[in-house]
Design an enzyme around this catalytic site. Structure first.
Site, PDB file in Angstrom:
ATOM      1  N   GLU A 109       0.809  -1.222   0.000  1.00 51.48           N
ATOM      2  CA  GLU A 109       0.000   0.000   0.000  1.00 51.48           C
ATOM      3  C   GLU A 109       0.846   1.278   0.000  1.00 51.48           C
ATOM      4  O   GLU A 109       0.383   2.327   0.442  1.00 51.48           O
ATOM      5  CB  GLU A 109      -0.937   0.000   1.206  1.00 51.48           C
ATOM      6  CG  GLU A 109      -1.984  -1.099   1.147  1.00 51.48           C
ATOM      7  CD  GLU A 109      -3.079  -0.876   2.165  1.00 51.48           C
ATOM      8  OE1 GLU A 109      -4.192  -0.508   1.762  1.00 51.48           O
ATOM      9  OE2 GLU A 109      -2.802  -1.046   3.374  1.00 51.48           O
TER      10      GLU A 109
ATOM     11  N   HIS B  88      -0.432   5.476   7.683  1.00 49.28           N
ATOM     12  CA  HIS B  88      -1.592   4.614   7.379  1.00 49.28           C
ATOM     13  C   HIS B  88      -1.704   3.555   8.459  1.00 49.28           C
ATOM     14  O   HIS B  88      -0.707   2.917   8.808  1.00 49.28           O
ATOM     15  CB  HIS B  88      -1.425   3.945   6.013  1.00 49.28           C
ATOM     16  CG  HIS B  88      -2.449   2.869   5.785  1.00 49.28           C
ATOM     17  ND1 HIS B  88      -3.804   3.142   5.744  1.00 49.28           N
ATOM     18  CD2 HIS B  88      -2.326   1.527   5.626  1.00 49.28           C
ATOM     19  CE1 HIS B  88      -4.462   2.014   5.558  1.00 49.28           C
ATOM     20  NE2 HIS B  88      -3.598   1.024   5.486  1.00 49.28           N
TER      21      HIS B  88
ATOM     22  N   HIS C 299      -4.542   0.653  10.756  1.00 54.02           N
ATOM     23  CA  HIS C 299      -5.806  -0.062  10.923  1.00 54.02           C
ATOM     24  C   HIS C 299      -6.271   0.107  12.365  1.00 54.02           C
ATOM     25  O   HIS C 299      -6.883  -0.795  12.929  1.00 54.02           O
ATOM     26  CB  HIS C 299      -5.626  -1.548  10.595  1.00 54.02           C
ATOM     27  CG  HIS C 299      -5.027  -1.817   9.252  1.00 54.02           C
ATOM     28  ND1 HIS C 299      -4.410  -3.001   8.923  1.00 54.02           N
ATOM     29  CD2 HIS C 299      -4.952  -1.044   8.134  1.00 54.02           C
ATOM     30  CE1 HIS C 299      -3.979  -2.954   7.665  1.00 54.02           C
ATOM     31  NE2 HIS C 299      -4.284  -1.770   7.170  1.00 54.02           N
TER      32      HIS C 299
ATOM     33  N   HIS D 252     -11.481  -0.737   6.682  1.00 52.16           N
ATOM     34  CA  HIS D 252     -10.044  -0.901   6.536  1.00 52.16           C
ATOM     35  C   HIS D 252      -9.263  -0.161   7.638  1.00 52.16           C
ATOM     36  O   HIS D 252      -8.620  -0.787   8.458  1.00 52.16           O
ATOM     37  CB  HIS D 252      -9.660  -0.394   5.136  1.00 52.16           C
ATOM     38  CG  HIS D 252      -8.222  -0.529   4.786  1.00 52.16           C
ATOM     39  ND1 HIS D 252      -7.756  -0.308   3.507  1.00 52.16           N
ATOM     40  CD2 HIS D 252      -7.127  -0.816   5.519  1.00 52.16           C
ATOM     41  CE1 HIS D 252      -6.449  -0.482   3.471  1.00 52.16           C
ATOM     42  NE2 HIS D 252      -6.051  -0.796   4.691  1.00 52.16           N
TER      43      HIS D 252
END
Ligand code: MN
Length: 264
Positions: A101, A120, A122, A192
């Site tokens: 990603e 980024h 989760h 996500h």
């Protein structure tokens, strides 16, 4: 596995990508040390676990960013940092796997010249705000005033259909996510996680930690009654005053996170 994926055709893990482009001059050791610290801080504060990643734009080359190789953030050392072009091509991975990603990072840097760091994650606390109908993540206290009046939610189904693995696997999805982020600090990703942008590495780390804290507080408050959110004026004023204190948080968190860490 996608049949037109060159790595798949060669029988390689999809995270192994051939190097390309020309690497800029190496970033200073202090830049790498801070990026390692950011990885450790985010792990310590449960923003990331085995998954998630943090990058910083290359200070000497705005067309490149620095991001660890494909590994758990809590284990990153300076030797694990890979230079990437904004299109996601690694310059010096040298056969090591890179994050699938990574396009999240490159396309936000491409769209937002003001952004110097991207995270980024989760983080479980924020996920409900991306999946519950009508939920909007909004600042409930001064520490997260940077969230502004609303937090956008990226819906991958609008761009890639309803049978994806929800990952930002290519540049097109990275562009779509960056578009959804627009000029916000945070974008939620339905089913996500979330992606956070900052004007510095320290600011991005601060924002990621307090985005998670805001999500926890907002959920608690909503169970008690109608929530009194910050006003637009409070968002603006508190963002500038509290945001100037990021060094205070960074210095504490770095000291805690690096205590006893192996850094090379
Ligand atoms: Mn992810």
């Amino acid at each position: 596995m996608c049949s037109d994926d060159p790595a798949a055709q060669q029988g390689l893990p999809v995270s192994v990508v051939a190097d390309g482009g020309k690497a800029p001059s190496p970033a200073a050791d202090s830049v790498l040390a801070d990026l390692v610290a950011a990885n450790r801080i985010l792990y310590r504060h449960r923003v990331v676990d085995a998954f998630g990643h943090v990058s910083v734009r290359h200070p000497g080359s705005p067309g490149h960013f620095l991001l660890a190789r494909n590994m758990a953030p809590g284990l990153v050392t300076p030797a694990d940092i890979v230079t990437h072009e904004l299109d996601g091509t690694p310059c010096d991975a040298d056969g090591r796997g890179v994050y699938l990603e990574r396009f999240i990072h490159g396309e936000i840097y491409a769209r937002r010249p003001d952004v110097q760091s991207v995270i980024h994650s989760h983080a479980p606390a924020v996920v409900p705000f991306g999946i519950a109908a009508g939920a909007v993540l909004k600042p409930v206290w001064h520490m997260s005033a940077f969230l502004g009046l609303s937090t956008p939610v990226f819906e991958i189904r609008d761009h890639a259909g309803d049978a994806t693995d929800l990952l930002i696997r290519d540049r097109g999805l990275g562009v779509a996510l960056a578009d959804c982020l627009d000029d916000h600090s945070v974008v939620l990703m339905r089913g996500h996680g979330a992606t956070v942008a900052g004007a510095s590495l320290k600011e991005a780390v601060y924002r990621a930690v307090f985005t998670q804290a805001n999500a926890e507080l907002q959920l608690q408050a909503q169970q008690l009654g109608e929530v009194n959110f910050l006003t637009p004026g409070e968002c603006v004023t508190a963002t500038s005053s509290v945001g100037s204190q990021v060094d205070r948080a960074w210095n504490l968190w770095k000291d805690e996170a690096m205590a006893g860490a192996v850094t090379s």
